[in-house]
Design an enzyme around this catalytic site. Structure first.
Site, PDB file in Angstrom:
ATOM      1  N   LEU A  68      10.100  18.812 -17.538  1.00  0.00           N
ATOM      2  CA  LEU A  68      10.282  19.934 -16.170  1.00  0.00           C
ATOM      3  C   LEU A  68      11.887  20.803 -17.357  1.00  0.00           C
ATOM      4  CD1 LEU A  68       9.282  20.935 -13.893  1.00  0.00           C
ATOM      5  CD2 LEU A  68      11.285  19.903 -12.834  1.00  0.00           C
ATOM      6  N   ASP A  69      11.633  22.322 -17.559  1.00  0.00           N
ATOM      7  CA  ASP A  69      12.257  22.070 -18.536  1.00  0.00           C
ATOM      8  C   ASP A  69      13.807  22.404 -17.444  1.00  0.00           C
ATOM      9  OD1 ASP A  69      11.160  23.659 -20.046  1.00  0.00           O
ATOM     10  OD2 ASP A  69      10.468  25.185 -18.714  1.00  0.00           O
ATOM     11  N   LYS A  70      14.804  22.317 -18.673  1.00  0.00           N
ATOM     12  CA  LYS A  70      16.129  22.433 -18.203  1.00  0.00           C
ATOM     13  C   LYS A  70      16.857  23.404 -17.444  1.00  0.00           C
ATOM     14  CE  LYS A  70      20.871  21.898 -20.591  1.00  0.00           C
ATOM     15  NZ  LYS A  70      21.677  24.069 -19.921  1.00  0.00           N
TER      16      LYS A  70
END
Length: 206
Positions: A68-70
C-alpha cells in the site's frame, strides 16, 4: 503500537484461503490485519528513519501480502504463510481489493464506465474493475488533512481491482479527469478493515 481486542470486530476470513504450495509452511498460520496510517511505509526497516510497520506491529515473522503506497491508508494484510501471501498478492489469483477513493470533481456516468471497462495507462490497459459512487464513508480524519480546492466539489467512489499495477487507482482516476485526493483500502479478498483505527492491528490464527 496499538493492539485491539478481538471482541466486537467485523472481520471475515475463510480457512480455504490458504491453498497448497510447494513452499514450507509454519505449523500455525498467523494473519495480521493492520490499518496502515497515512505516511507509513509498508516495510519494517528504512534507512531514512521514516515511519514503518515496525513502529506499530510487534508480531515476528510476518510479511505484507501486497503493498500500500506511503500516501494511501487502510487495510494491509500480513502473514507468516508464504502460500497465503502469494495468493493474496498474485494478480493471477484474482483476489479482489476494495478501495474507497475521494476524487476531485463530480464523477459522470461516462467516467465511471471508463474506469469499469479499463483505461490505457503507460504500462498497459487496466483490467475491468467494479466502480460505483458511494456516500462519504464514516472514517477517521486524515492527518494531515487532504488539500481541497475551494468551490470544487468531491465525490467518493468504491473501486474493486483484480490486479496490482503500481499506483493503479490514482493513475486510473487521473486518466479520466478525477484526481485522487484520498485513498483507503477497505478489503482484500475475504479480509475486511472492520472498525480498526489507524495504527491498530488484529491477529488471526487460521
Amino acid at each position: 503500537m496499538r493492539k485491539t481486542s478481538p471482541k466486537n470486530r467485523n472481520f471475515t476470513v475463510k480457512k480455504s484461503a490458504v491453498n497448497k504450495s510447494k513452499r514450507p509452511e509454519p505449523a500455525q498460520v498467523e494473519v495480521v490485519l493492520f490499518n496502515k496510517p497515512y505516511d507509513v511505509l509498508c516495510q519494517f526497516t528504512d534507512d531514512e528513519n521514516r515511519k514503518t510497520l515496525k513502529d506499530f506491529i510487534d508480531v515476528p515473522n510476518v510479511y505484507a501480502a501486497g503493498r500500500l503506497d506511503k500516501d494511501s491508508e487502510g487495510l494491509l494484510v500480513l502473514t507468516n504463510s508464504g502460500k497465503l501471501q502469494h495468493q493474496l498478492a498474485n494478480p493471477v489469483k484474482k483476489q479482489g481489493k476494495v478501495y474507497w477513493v475521494q476524487v476531485e470533481g463530480l464523477a459522470t456516468k461516462r467516467q465511471i464506465e471508463q474506469l469499469q471497462n479499463g483505461v490505457q495507462l503507460k504500462d498497459g490497459m487496466t483490467k475491468p474493475a467494479k466502480v460505483r459512487l458511494i456516500d462519504e464513508p464514516q472514517v477517521w480524519p486524515r492527518n494531515p488533512p487532504i488539500r481541497e480546492r475551494q468551490n470544487i466539489p468531491t465525490n467518493w467512489l468504491e473501486i474493486t481491482l483484480f490486479e496490482g499495477k503500481n499506483r493503479q487507482v490514482r493513475r486510473m482516476t487521473a486518466h479520466v479527469g478525477l484526481p485522487t485526493l484520498r485513498l483507503i483500502r477497505s478489503q482484500i479478498a475475504d479480509y475486511k478493515l472492520g472498525d480498526l483505527q489507524p495504527g491498530e492491528w488484529h491477529k488471526l490464527i487460521l
